[in-house]
Enzyme design. Structure first.
Site, mmCIF file in Angstrom:
data_model
loop_
_atom_site.group_PDB
_atom_site.id
_atom_site.type_symbol
_atom_site.label_atom_id
_atom_site.label_comp_id
_atom_site.label_asym_id
_atom_site.label_seq_id
_atom_site.Cartn_x
_atom_site.Cartn_y
_atom_site.Cartn_z
ATOM 1 N NE ARG A 46 7.748 24.551 -7.659
ATOM 2 C CZ ARG A 46 6.500 24.330 -8.034
ATOM 3 N NH1 ARG A 46 6.179 24.557 -9.551
ATOM 4 N NH2 ARG A 46 5.473 24.037 -7.393
ATOM 5 C CD GLN B 228 12.107 19.597 -2.553
ATOM 6 O OE1 GLN B 228 12.367 19.121 -1.503
ATOM 7 N NE2 GLN B 228 12.060 18.816 -3.449
ATOM 8 C CG ASP C 183 8.261 25.225 -4.371
ATOM 9 O OD1 ASP C 183 7.280 26.170 -4.818
ATOM 10 O OD2 ASP C 183 8.331 24.199 -4.915
ATOM 11 C CB SER D 203 5.173 23.251 -3.108
ATOM 12 O OG SER D 203 5.835 22.972 -4.553
ATOM 13 C CE1 TYR E 227 5.793 25.156 -12.461
ATOM 14 C CE2 TYR E 227 8.097 26.046 -13.109
ATOM 15 C CZ TYR E 227 6.932 25.809 -12.082
ATOM 16 O OH TYR E 227 7.197 26.515 -11.076
HETATM 17 P P1 NAD Z 1 1.266 23.685 -11.994
HETATM 18 O O1 NAD Z 1 0.546 24.319 -11.098
HETATM 19 O O2 NAD Z 1 2.239 24.713 -13.219
HETATM 20 O O3 NAD Z 1 0.428 22.823 -12.994
HETATM 21 C C1 NAD Z 1 -0.371 21.828 -12.292
HETATM 22 C C2 NAD Z 1 -0.434 20.689 -13.264
HETATM 23 O O4 NAD Z 1 -1.429 20.797 -14.670
HETATM 24 C C3 NAD Z 1 0.926 20.376 -13.704
HETATM 25 O O5 NAD Z 1 1.092 18.644 -13.233
HETATM 26 C C4 NAD Z 1 0.763 20.088 -15.320
HETATM 27 O O6 NAD Z 1 1.649 19.114 -15.816
HETATM 28 C C5 NAD Z 1 -0.542 20.103 -15.297
HETATM 29 N N1 NAD Z 1 -0.875 20.447 -16.953
HETATM 30 C C6 NAD Z 1 -0.778 21.433 -17.667
HETATM 31 N N2 NAD Z 1 -1.376 21.541 -18.777
HETATM 32 C C7 NAD Z 1 -2.401 20.521 -18.859
HETATM 33 C C8 NAD Z 1 -3.256 20.111 -19.602
HETATM 34 N N3 NAD Z 1 -3.451 20.547 -20.979
HETATM 35 N N4 NAD Z 1 -3.876 18.796 -19.268
HETATM 36 C C9 NAD Z 1 -3.622 18.126 -18.222
HETATM 37 N N5 NAD Z 1 -2.916 18.522 -17.130
HETATM 38 C C10 NAD Z 1 -2.092 19.641 -17.422
HETATM 39 O O7 NAD Z 1 2.272 22.644 -11.645
HETATM 40 P P2 NAD Z 1 2.849 22.330 -10.142
HETATM 41 O O8 NAD Z 1 1.921 21.859 -9.218
HETATM 42 O O9 NAD Z 1 3.475 23.677 -9.749
HETATM 43 O O10 NAD Z 1 4.007 21.461 -10.679
HETATM 44 C C11 NAD Z 1 4.903 21.658 -11.612
HETATM 45 C C12 NAD Z 1 6.228 20.575 -11.639
HETATM 46 O O11 NAD Z 1 7.037 20.882 -10.679
HETATM 47 C C13 NAD Z 1 5.975 19.310 -11.258
HETATM 48 O O12 NAD Z 1 6.537 18.606 -12.325
HETATM 49 C C14 NAD Z 1 6.296 18.941 -10.110
HETATM 50 O O13 NAD Z 1 6.386 17.463 -9.754
HETATM 51 C C15 NAD Z 1 7.371 19.777 -9.848
HETATM 52 N N6 NAD Z 1 7.761 20.291 -8.630
HETATM 53 C C16 NAD Z 1 9.063 19.939 -8.060
HETATM 54 C C17 NAD Z 1 9.582 20.379 -6.979
HETATM 55 C C18 NAD Z 1 11.098 20.528 -6.614
HETATM 56 O O14 NAD Z 1 11.083 21.084 -5.446
HETATM 57 N N7 NAD Z 1 11.843 19.392 -7.169
HETATM 58 C C19 NAD Z 1 8.639 20.914 -6.100
HETATM 59 C C20 NAD Z 1 7.235 21.124 -6.672
HETATM 60 C C21 NAD Z 1 6.788 20.745 -7.824
#
Ligand code: NAD
Length: 379
Positions: free
Chosen positions: A122, A127, A130, A133, A230
């Site tokens: 990430r 991006q 990804d 996403s 994460y």
């Molecule tokens: P994910 O699918 O792994 O999880 C979904 C969400 O569930 C996350 O926000 C996580 O914090 C939350 N979660 C986990 N355990 C939990 C609990 N016990 N109670 C409540 N919520 C809980 O996550 P994702 O959608 O793949 O995103 C992961 C991270 O990656 C985020 O920080 C997102 O901003 C980041 N991201 C970065 C980029 C980049 O290119 N920079 C792109 C996409 C996502």
């Protein structure tokens, strides 16, 4: 270089790993593309469109895979499909490596370079590749529509001569990519939305979409986010406090969308039967984490369950992005095209830099062994 695009075999998988648009880009670089007949049909792309874009359409799997340097898939190849694959071929797909250890080993034994696209780091540079996403975003949108299908009320507030309808109350658990899109979609439909997460960084994002953020007040949340962005698994004490918060919040909600995941682990349990039964009859829970064990104890993978004790419907569709196969394929195919740009330096042959951090992030197998650091030990 020859690129093969297969027709997916997995039940319910409607996506395809290349579209006529991405094939045209590859063919324009003198890359030979072979598409298995019918590969794009379920996503709305006919064989003729691939031919018009410059691909050859092969009648069967063997002809598609024979001599391919790169094999583009959505869900990888099964063990028994590897026979016609050449040693050294690059296999790209959503391989689910933590659950598919034996398959990863089979890829290693076959001598293919297997790349798990769900492991794309990430980071900003990655991006455009990804896939988590691009697919989670669509799943978050579709989850809200799936909820409305079972919800006996309208979403927006309506003031009519016959009376006023109150807006639906939607609660989103897990405000990552899918959760944020679910919030935006529910808001667009006029619902009153609140959301929770364990990562404090999610607060600002939820609020910027017009949602109310609720969260356990605990020191532990400061450490809840890994360097990769994460969530970590939380302590038992935190889980207890979170259960109290959820129990208090959920009984006032009518639609709950759960998306909480922890990479490589079973999804955290956030909603138990008692919480479900505190909700009003007609309420709907959509569990997007159902394939990873589910966030709700009453959800069942691939099923829509009506809990007869509460009248609450629990939706457990799997592979939700594939329920929007045209858009999911278009975005996934573009992710793969961008990945191929990296592996070919935008030329017509593979020029893989094995030191690149994106390549190291996704590469599972090389030279007959399992090389990914997260899997090598287990192998
Ligand atoms: P994910 O699918 O792994 O999880 C979904 C969400 O569930 C996350 O926000 C996580 O914090 C939350 N979660 C986990 N355990 C939990 C609990 N016990 N109670 C409540 N919520 C809980 O996550 P994702 O959608 O793949 O995103 C992961 C991270 O990656 C985020 O920080 C997102 O901003 C980041 N991201 C970065 C980029 C980049 O290119 N920079 C792109 C996409 C996502």
């Amino acid at each position: 270089m020859r690129v093969a695009v297969v027709k997916e075999r997995l039940d319910g998988e409607k996506r395809v790993a290349a579209t006529p648009e991405t094939v045209k880009k590859l063919a324009g670089r003198e890359i030979e593309v072979v598409v298995e007949a019918g590969a794009g049909f379920a996503a709305g792309f006919r064989d003729q469109a691939y031919k018009d874009a410059g691909a050859t359409v092969a009648e069967d799997r063997e002809q598609t895979l024979k001599g391919a340097h790169v094999i583009l898939t959505v869900r990888g190849l099964a063990k028994d499909e590897l026979e016609p694959v050449d040693k050294g071929a690059l296999l790209v797909g959503l391989i689910n490596p933590y659950q598919n250890g034996a398959l990863v080993k089979a890829y290693a034994d076959k001598g293919v370079l297997a790349c798990a696209m769900e492991f794309v780091p990430r980071i900003t540079r990655a991006q455009a590749m990804d896939v988590l996403s691009s697919q989670s975003n669509l799943a978050g949108y579709k989850a809200v529509l799936d909820a409305t299908e079972h919800f006996p009320r309208a979403m927006p507030m309506m003031m009519t001569a016959a009376g006023t309808i109150a807006p639906a109350k939607v609660f989103v658990m897990g405000a990552g990519v899918a959760g944020l899109q679910a919030i935006a979609t529910a808001r667009r439909l006029g619902a009153v939305v609140s959301a929770t997460d364990v990562r404090p960084a999610a607060k600002e994002q939820v609020e910027s979409l017009g949602g109310k953020f609720v969260m356990v007040d605990s020191e532990e949340t400061r450490e809840a986010e890994t360097a990769g962005g994460y969530a970590k698994e939380m302590s038992d004490d935190f889980k207890q406090k979170q259960a109290e918060l959820v129990a208090e919040t959920i009984k006032k909600q009518e639609i709950v969308i759960t998306t909480a995941l922890i990479p490589g682990k079973k999804a955290p349990t956030l909603i138990n039967a008692e919480m479900v039964r505190s909700m009003k009859p007609g309420s709907v829970i959509v569990d997007l984490a159902v394939e990873q064990g589910g966030n709700c104890t009453l959800s069942k993978a691939g099923e829509v369950v009506l809990d007869d004790k509460s009248g609450v419907t629990i939706v457990g569709h799997t592979n939700v992005a594939s329920r929007l196969p045209a858009d999911a394929s278009s975005l996934y195919a573009k992710n793969l095209l961008n990945f191929l740009d990296l592996l070919t330096a935008k030329g017509k042959d593979l020029e893989i830099d094995f030191e690149d951090d994106i390549v190291q992030g996704v590469l599972l197998t090389k030279d007959g062994g399992v090389v990914h650091p997260n899997l090598a030990k287990a192998a």
